[in-house]
Enzyme design. Structure first.
Site, short mmCIF file in Angstrom:
data_model
loop_
_atom_site.label_atom_id
_atom_site.label_comp_id
_atom_site.label_asym_id
_atom_site.label_seq_id
_atom_site.Cartn_x
_atom_site.Cartn_y
_atom_site.Cartn_z
N ASP A 14 41.53 33.20 36.30
CA ASP A 14 41.33 34.51 35.91
C ASP A 14 42.07 34.88 37.85
OD1 ASP A 14 40.17 37.26 37.24
OD2 ASP A 14 38.25 36.75 36.37
N ASP A 109 45.14 40.33 34.66
CA ASP A 109 45.18 38.96 35.27
C ASP A 109 44.39 38.48 35.25
OD1 ASP A 109 42.59 40.32 35.37
OD2 ASP A 109 42.40 40.22 37.30
N GLU A 110 43.60 37.95 33.94
CA GLU A 110 42.67 37.15 33.04
C GLU A 110 43.66 36.77 32.29
OE1 GLU A 110 39.46 39.01 32.46
OE2 GLU A 110 38.45 37.49 32.00
MG LIG Z 1 40.81 39.00 38.27
#
Ligand SMILES: [Mg+2]
Length: 398
Positions: A14, A109-110
């Site tokens: 993350d 983003d993960e």
């Molecule tokens: Mg994040």
């Protein structure tokens, strides 16, 4: 008790305060300052992302910008550069893809990574995770937090503990011990309503949930009880599923035959709304955007009519589709003037992707947050748990 599969190495990765971090790469003067990305307060903007410095003032995402500025008068607001975030995200995932092909991206983003069986290449999963974090930092100047364990669930919770900019590893066999003292609310999938219900029975930690009598949980929560308990032990068998392993969907939709043929616009609109909500929730849960919506009517005389609609951008958002679909429905009804037997919607022209709008259209960010919450409630308590006005009317009248 331990059901964990000790042979797997799953990472949850993350990026920290992703939008803000990208802005800081573009403008290093933002380093160390409380920064938010989002629209201006006079345009009813909301916070799309907040730096850790800003979070210390109580600023968080989805908060109205005016409120954020009151909490933190030194707050620096940047408008956001969406193309840049997509490019940064792609660069990160290209780099991560060098470690394993088994990458399941869950947002911009993960992602989850399966590193099982890559030991001969990168040493153990922890060495690989550490190398990956350093590489992301050195080459892209972004901070990556990693949770590592034998499964997705434990790695996801572990990365929450490692944030920001850390690496947290739960050794095989230690999953139940790691989970045991943690409060119920850290468990993905346990929302406020379930947490409250558990609290009423003095079940506040995962360890207590794990050791509660199974029959009791079954009695109170139905089949969800035992599955929740298994997860409280730190057990999760869900595989990491890269996009090419998912069957490619060509279309998706729902239709409904009315108990009695009708030309009541209120009934038809209510049904249309409901079909759109169902289908869009499915699009979102599968990470798909649709380019085309087909509205189908079958009349009392069994004549079937279908009309295709498009939006300027592919979408998975029922409110965006609703306007065009409703207008189309009214046009079709006006033309035919016959009772309707069946109404259906079908999405096609699928694209894989996550909803990208929003930073510049702040109203939609808020709507989006609400929709995500509604999806969660519906998947947990059934579709009837949340209904909009028209649909309540529909239920009461039939
Ligand atoms: Mg994040």
């Amino acid at each position: 008790m331990n059901f964990a599969d000790r042979t797997r190495s799953i990472l949850h990765v993350d990026l920290d305060a992703f939008f803000v971090s990208v802005e800081r790469v573009l403008d290093p003067r933002l380093n160390g300052r409380p920064v938010v990305v989002g629209g201006p307060p006079e345009g009813r903007g909301v916070v799309a992302a907040a730096s850790y410095e800003a979070r210390q003032y109580g600023v968080h995402s989805a908060m109205p910008m005016g409120q954020a500025l009151r909490l933190c008068p030194d707050l620096v607001r940047v408008g956001g550069s969406h193309g840049m975030y997509s490019r940064a995200s792609k660069a990160v995932f290209d780099l991560i893809g060098g470690y394993t092909p088994l990458v399941e991206k869950v947002s911009v983003d993960e992602a989850y990574l399966d590193l099982s069986g890559t030991h001969h290449l990168f040493g153990n999963a922890l060495d690989a995770a550490d190398k990956m974090r350093r590489e992301v930092k050195e080459r892209l100047r972004l901070d990556l937090t990693v949770g590592a364990s034998s499964n997705r669930l434990v790695s996801k919770v572990a990365s929450g503990f490692a944030k920001p900019c850390g690496l947290f590893d739960v050794r095989p066999g230690q999953e139940p011990r790691f989970f045991s003292p943690l409060p119920i609310k850290v468990m993905p999938g346990i929302g406020p309503v379930t947490a409250k219900r558990l609290h009423d029975f003095h079940i506040d930690e995962l360890g207590v949930l794990a050791s509660t009598e199974r029959w009791f949980l079954e009695e109170v929560f139905g089949s969800y009880g035992p599955s929740m308990q298994r997860r409280a032990h730190g057990v999760d068998e869900t595989p990491v599923c890269p996009p090419w392993e998912r069957p490619e969907r060509k279309s998706l939709g729902h239709e409904r035959t009315f108990a009695e043929d009708t030309d009541d616009l209120k009934v038809l609109r209510g049904r249309l709304q409901r079909l759109l909500e169902q289908s869009c929730a499915q699009l979102r849960s599968e990470g798909l955007l649709a380019r085309t919506l087909s509205v189908k009517l079958r009349y009392a005389d069994f004549v079937t009519e279908t009309r295709d609609l498009t939006l300027p951008q592919p979408s998975d958002h029922d409110l965006e589709w609703w306007e065009v679909a409703e207008q189309q429905l009214e046009r079709m009804l006006k033309k035919r003037r016959t009772l309707v037997r069946l109404l259906g919607v079908r999405f096609s022209g699928m694209e894989r992707g996550f909803w990208q709008g929003g930073l510049f259209e702040q109203e939609r960010v808020v709507q989006r947050g609400r929709i995500a919450v509604l999806d969660k409630i519906r998947s947990k308590y059934g579709e009837k748990a949340v209904q909009s006005g028209d649909r309540l009317w529909l239920r009461n009248s039939r």
